[in-house]
Design a protein around this motif. Structure first.
Motif, PDB file in Angstrom:
ATOM      1  N   PHE A  55      12.391 -15.250  44.554  1.00  0.00           N
ATOM      2  CA  PHE A  55      11.070 -15.268  45.190  1.00  0.00           C
ATOM      3  C   PHE A  55      10.658 -13.925  45.779  1.00  0.00           C
ATOM      4  O   PHE A  55       9.488 -13.715  46.068  1.00  0.00           O
ATOM      5  N   TRP A  56      11.580 -12.980  45.915  1.00  0.00           N
ATOM      6  CA  TRP A  56      11.189 -11.653  46.427  1.00  0.00           C
ATOM      7  C   TRP A  56      10.157 -11.000  45.522  1.00  0.00           C
ATOM      8  O   TRP A  56       9.136 -10.503  45.989  1.00  0.00           O
ATOM      9  N   GLY A  57      10.439 -10.997  44.217  1.00  0.00           N
ATOM     10  CA  GLY A  57       9.527 -10.353  43.279  1.00  0.00           C
ATOM     11  C   GLY A  57       8.256 -11.146  43.062  1.00  0.00           C
ATOM     12  O   GLY A  57       7.166 -10.574  42.938  1.00  0.00           O
ATOM     13  N   MET A  58       8.372 -12.473  43.007  1.00  0.00           N
ATOM     14  CA  MET A  58       7.181 -13.309  42.846  1.00  0.00           C
ATOM     15  C   MET A  58       6.229 -13.090  44.012  1.00  0.00           C
ATOM     16  O   MET A  58       5.014 -12.930  43.832  1.00  0.00           O
ATOM     17  N   GLU A  59       6.769 -13.077  45.223  1.00  0.00           N
ATOM     18  CA  GLU A  59       5.951 -12.847  46.405  1.00  0.00           C
ATOM     19  C   GLU A  59       5.264 -11.486  46.322  1.00  0.00           C
ATOM     20  O   GLU A  59       4.062 -11.365  46.591  1.00  0.00           O
ATOM     21  N   ALA A  60       6.009 -10.475  45.924  1.00  0.00           N
ATOM     22  CA  ALA A  60       5.465  -9.108  45.877  1.00  0.00           C
ATOM     23  C   ALA A  60       4.315  -8.999  44.895  1.00  0.00           C
ATOM     24  O   ALA A  60       3.288  -8.376  45.190  1.00  0.00           O
ATOM     25  N   VAL A  61       4.448  -9.599  43.717  1.00  0.00           N
ATOM     26  CA  VAL A  61       3.379  -9.528  42.724  1.00  0.00           C
ATOM     27  C   VAL A  61       2.118 -10.193  43.242  1.00  0.00           C
ATOM     28  O   VAL A  61       1.026  -9.602  43.229  1.00  0.00           O
ATOM     29  N   ARG A 192       9.592  -4.879  53.345  1.00  0.00           N
ATOM     30  CA  ARG A 192      10.503  -4.492  54.427  1.00  0.00           C
ATOM     31  C   ARG A 192      11.773  -3.815  53.931  1.00  0.00           C
ATOM     32  O   ARG A 192      12.488  -3.177  54.719  1.00  0.00           O
ATOM     33  N   ASN A 193      12.060  -3.953  52.637  1.00  0.00           N
ATOM     34  CA  ASN A 193      13.299  -3.388  52.079  1.00  0.00           C
ATOM     35  C   ASN A 193      13.014  -2.617  50.794  1.00  0.00           C
ATOM     36  O   ASN A 193      13.539  -2.941  49.716  1.00  0.00           O
ATOM     37  N   PRO A 194      12.199  -1.574  50.869  1.00  0.00           N
ATOM     38  CA  PRO A 194      11.764  -0.867  49.651  1.00  0.00           C
ATOM     39  C   PRO A 194      12.888  -0.178  48.890  1.00  0.00           C
ATOM     40  O   PRO A 194      12.712   0.120  47.698  1.00  0.00           O
ATOM     41  N   TYR A 195      14.019   0.078  49.539  1.00  0.00           N
ATOM     42  CA  TYR A 195      15.107   0.776  48.854  1.00  0.00           C
ATOM     43  C   TYR A 195      16.292  -0.139  48.545  1.00  0.00           C
ATOM     44  O   TYR A 195      17.349   0.339  48.118  1.00  0.00           O
ATOM     45  N   HIS A 196      16.122  -1.419  48.738  1.00  0.00           N
ATOM     46  CA  HIS A 196      17.174  -2.353  48.347  1.00  0.00           C
ATOM     47  C   HIS A 196      17.355  -2.249  46.830  1.00  0.00           C
ATOM     48  O   HIS A 196      16.377  -2.259  46.082  1.00  0.00           O
ATOM     49  N   PRO A 197      18.591  -2.116  46.339  1.00  0.00           N
ATOM     50  CA  PRO A 197      18.806  -1.927  44.899  1.00  0.00           C
ATOM     51  C   PRO A 197      18.164  -3.003  44.030  1.00  0.00           C
ATOM     52  O   PRO A 197      17.645  -2.700  42.950  1.00  0.00           O
ATOM     53  N   TYR A 198      18.182  -4.235  44.460  1.00  0.00           N
ATOM     54  CA  TYR A 198      17.564  -5.300  43.667  1.00  0.00           C
ATOM     55  C   TYR A 198      16.055  -5.083  43.570  1.00  0.00           C
ATOM     56  O   TYR A 198      15.459  -5.206  42.492  1.00  0.00           O
ATOM     57  N   ILE A 199      15.440  -4.744  44.688  1.00  0.00           N
ATOM     58  CA  ILE A 199      13.999  -4.497  44.719  1.00  0.00           C
ATOM     59  C   ILE A 199      13.651  -3.309  43.828  1.00  0.00           C
ATOM     60  O   ILE A 199      12.692  -3.362  43.033  1.00  0.00           O
ATOM     61  N   VAL A 200      14.411  -2.247  43.939  1.00  0.00           N
ATOM     62  CA  VAL A 200      14.134  -1.033  43.161  1.00  0.00           C
ATOM     63  C   VAL A 200      14.250  -1.300  41.656  1.00  0.00           C
ATOM     64  O   VAL A 200      13.396  -0.884  40.869  1.00  0.00           O
ATOM     65  N   HIS A 201      15.306  -1.990  41.260  1.00  0.00           N
ATOM     66  CA  HIS A 201      15.557  -2.161  39.832  1.00  0.00           C
ATOM     67  C   HIS A 201      14.711  -3.259  39.190  1.00  0.00           C
ATOM     68  O   HIS A 201      14.235  -3.099  38.068  1.00  0.00           O
ATOM     69  N   TRP A 202      14.505  -4.382  39.890  1.00  0.00           N
ATOM     70  CA  TRP A 202      13.847  -5.523  39.269  1.00  0.00           C
ATOM     71  C   TRP A 202      12.396  -5.723  39.687  1.00  0.00           C
ATOM     72  O   TRP A 202      11.561  -6.136  38.871  1.00  0.00           O
ATOM     73  N   ASP A 203      12.088  -5.469  40.949  1.00  0.00           N
ATOM     74  CA  ASP A 203      10.781  -5.883  41.463  1.00  0.00           C
ATOM     75  C   ASP A 203       9.730  -4.781  41.522  1.00  0.00           C
ATOM     76  O   ASP A 203       8.553  -5.033  41.264  1.00  0.00           O
ATOM     77  N   LYS A 204      10.116  -3.564  41.859  1.00  0.00           N
ATOM     78  CA  LYS A 204       9.126  -2.483  41.866  1.00  0.00           C
ATOM     79  C   LYS A 204       8.510  -2.261  40.477  1.00  0.00           C
ATOM     80  O   LYS A 204       7.282  -2.102  40.359  1.00  0.00           O
ATOM     81  N   PRO A 205       9.301  -2.255  39.403  1.00  0.00           N
ATOM     82  CA  PRO A 205       8.692  -2.114  38.077  1.00  0.00           C
ATOM     83  C   PRO A 205       7.755  -3.278  37.735  1.00  0.00           C
ATOM     84  O   PRO A 205       6.751  -3.095  37.058  1.00  0.00           O
ATOM     85  N   LYS A 206       8.085  -4.467  38.220  1.00  0.00           N
ATOM     86  CA  LYS A 206       7.248  -5.625  37.958  1.00  0.00           C
ATOM     87  C   LYS A 206       5.892  -5.482  38.646  1.00  0.00           C
ATOM     88  O   LYS A 206       4.834  -5.764  38.048  1.00  0.00           O
ATOM     89  N   VAL A 207       5.903  -5.040  39.894  1.00  0.00           N
ATOM     90  CA  VAL A 207       4.644  -4.829  40.621  1.00  0.00           C
ATOM     91  C   VAL A 207       3.835  -3.720  39.949  1.00  0.00           C
ATOM     92  O   VAL A 207       2.612  -3.822  39.813  1.00  0.00           O
ATOM     93  N   ALA A 208       4.515  -2.657  39.526  1.00  0.00           N
ATOM     94  CA  ALA A 208       3.825  -1.560  38.845  1.00  0.00           C
ATOM     95  C   ALA A 208       3.196  -2.041  37.548  1.00  0.00           C
ATOM     96  O   ALA A 208       2.066  -1.666  37.202  1.00  0.00           O
ATOM     97  N   ALA A 209       3.903  -2.883  36.805  1.00  0.00           N
ATOM     98  CA  ALA A 209       3.380  -3.417  35.551  1.00  0.00           C
ATOM     99  C   ALA A 209       2.157  -4.286  35.813  1.00  0.00           C
ATOM    100  O   ALA A 209       1.177  -4.256  35.055  1.00  0.00           O
ATOM    101  N   PHE A 210       2.204  -5.066  36.881  1.00  0.00           N
ATOM    102  CA  PHE A 210       1.041  -5.885  37.231  1.00  0.00           C
ATOM    103  C   PHE A 210      -0.171  -5.008  37.524  1.00  0.00           C
ATOM    104  O   PHE A 210      -1.277  -5.266  37.032  1.00  0.00           O
ATOM    105  N   LYS A 211       0.019  -3.968  38.321  1.00  0.00           N
ATOM    106  CA  LYS A 211      -1.105  -3.107  38.697  1.00  0.00           C
ATOM    107  C   LYS A 211      -1.723  -2.416  37.483  1.00  0.00           C
ATOM    108  O   LYS A 211      -2.936  -2.170  37.439  1.00  0.00           O
ATOM    109  N   THR A 212      -0.894  -2.107  36.504  1.00  0.00           N
ATOM    110  CA  THR A 212      -1.400  -1.464  35.284  1.00  0.00           C
ATOM    111  C   THR A 212      -2.164  -2.460  34.406  1.00  0.00           C
ATOM    112  O   THR A 212      -3.261  -2.183  33.944  1.00  0.00           O
ATOM    113  N   ALA A 213      -1.566  -3.620  34.187  1.00  0.00           N
ATOM    114  CA  ALA A 213      -2.154  -4.602  33.271  1.00  0.00           C
ATOM    115  C   ALA A 213      -3.340  -5.355  33.874  1.00  0.00           C
ATOM    116  O   ALA A 213      -4.239  -5.780  33.157  1.00  0.00           O
ATOM    117  N   PHE A 214      -3.313  -5.522  35.196  1.00  0.00           N
ATOM    118  CA  PHE A 214      -4.353  -6.310  35.861  1.00  0.00           C
ATOM    119  C   PHE A 214      -5.109  -5.478  36.882  1.00  0.00           C
ATOM    120  O   PHE A 214      -5.452  -5.952  37.970  1.00  0.00           O
TER     121      PHE A 214
END
Length: 219
Positions: A55-61, A192-214
């Motif tokens: 849910f971390w990445g889902m929430e972020a998107v 709150r945890n922008p440098y957490h390894p999970y966030i960096v590897h899985w969720d930041k790219p997902k948010v970036a992809a959303f911003k580009t596509a939508f």
């Protein structure tokens, strides 16, 4: 193994920059058509509940979608007595990690939220898993809040399957069940945890992809 431990074990020795560069190139939104039907646009705030992995990445998107007023991480599909992270992680509660999205339908429609959900928020063809996380608590599921949402979700799944926009069949389930908010430390985890390894590897790219596509509906 918890996802936080997986993140640190799997990415030990890699810099944040390396993680960002390596994952960003692999993450992209799947181009899918808009839904042919939509829920009525009312004059009051509405709620959507979806599950699709951590849910971390889902929430972020969904926090970056214009018209979304709030996003809460939580659990859906099980009982109140088992709606805790430790219990849900046993994969024996029936819960899925889910997000509750409160949105203004005059700005963003239910079908548009589902388009984001299917295109970039998660992979709807993965059964009981997403990325490095496996188990039924990471399943792809929609929890409609009324008959109109249920009809839209069912029709959209059929539409996307018939269009063959994914290499495999959609496994997203349409379920019913109450939503329970997760522990405070899970809320707004991405911010709150922008440098957490999970966030960096899985969720930041997902948010970036959303911003580009939508881009038209991104903020």
């Amino acid at each position: 193994m918890t996802r936080s431990l997986i993140a640190f074990v799997g990415f030990a020795g890699l810099s944040i920059a390396a993680l960002s560069a390596g994952s960003a190139s692999a993450e992209r939104a799947v181009v899918i058509p808009a839904a042919k039907i939509d829920a009525p646009r009312t004059g009051t705030l509405q709620t959507a509940i979806v599950a699709g992995g951590c849910f971390w990445g889902m929430e972020a998107v969904f926090e970056h979608v214009k018209g979304v007023k709030s996003v809460t991480s939580g659990y859906a599909g099980g009982t109140a007595a088992t709606a805790t992270y430790d219990q849900v992680s046993t994969e024996a509660t029936g819960h899925a990690e889910a997000v509750k999205i409160v949105y203004d339908p005059s700005v963003v429609s239910y079908a548009t939220l589902l388009r984001v959900y299917f295109s970039v928020a998660h992979d709807p063809t993965q059964l009981n898993r997403q990325g490095p996380d496996s188990g039924p608590s990471y399943r792809s599921a929609i929890f409609p809040q009324n008959a109109q949402q249920r009809a839209v979700a069912a029709a959209y799944i059929a539409q996307l399957d018939n269009a063959h926009v994914y290499p495999s069949k959609i496994v997203t389930r349409i379920e019913q069940g109450q939503f329970f908010a997760a522990e405070d430390y899970h809320q707004n985890f991405f911010d709150r945890n922008p440098y957490h390894p999970y966030i960096v590897h899985w969720d930041k790219p997902k948010v970036a992809a959303f911003k580009t596509a939508f881009a038209p509906i991104a903020r």
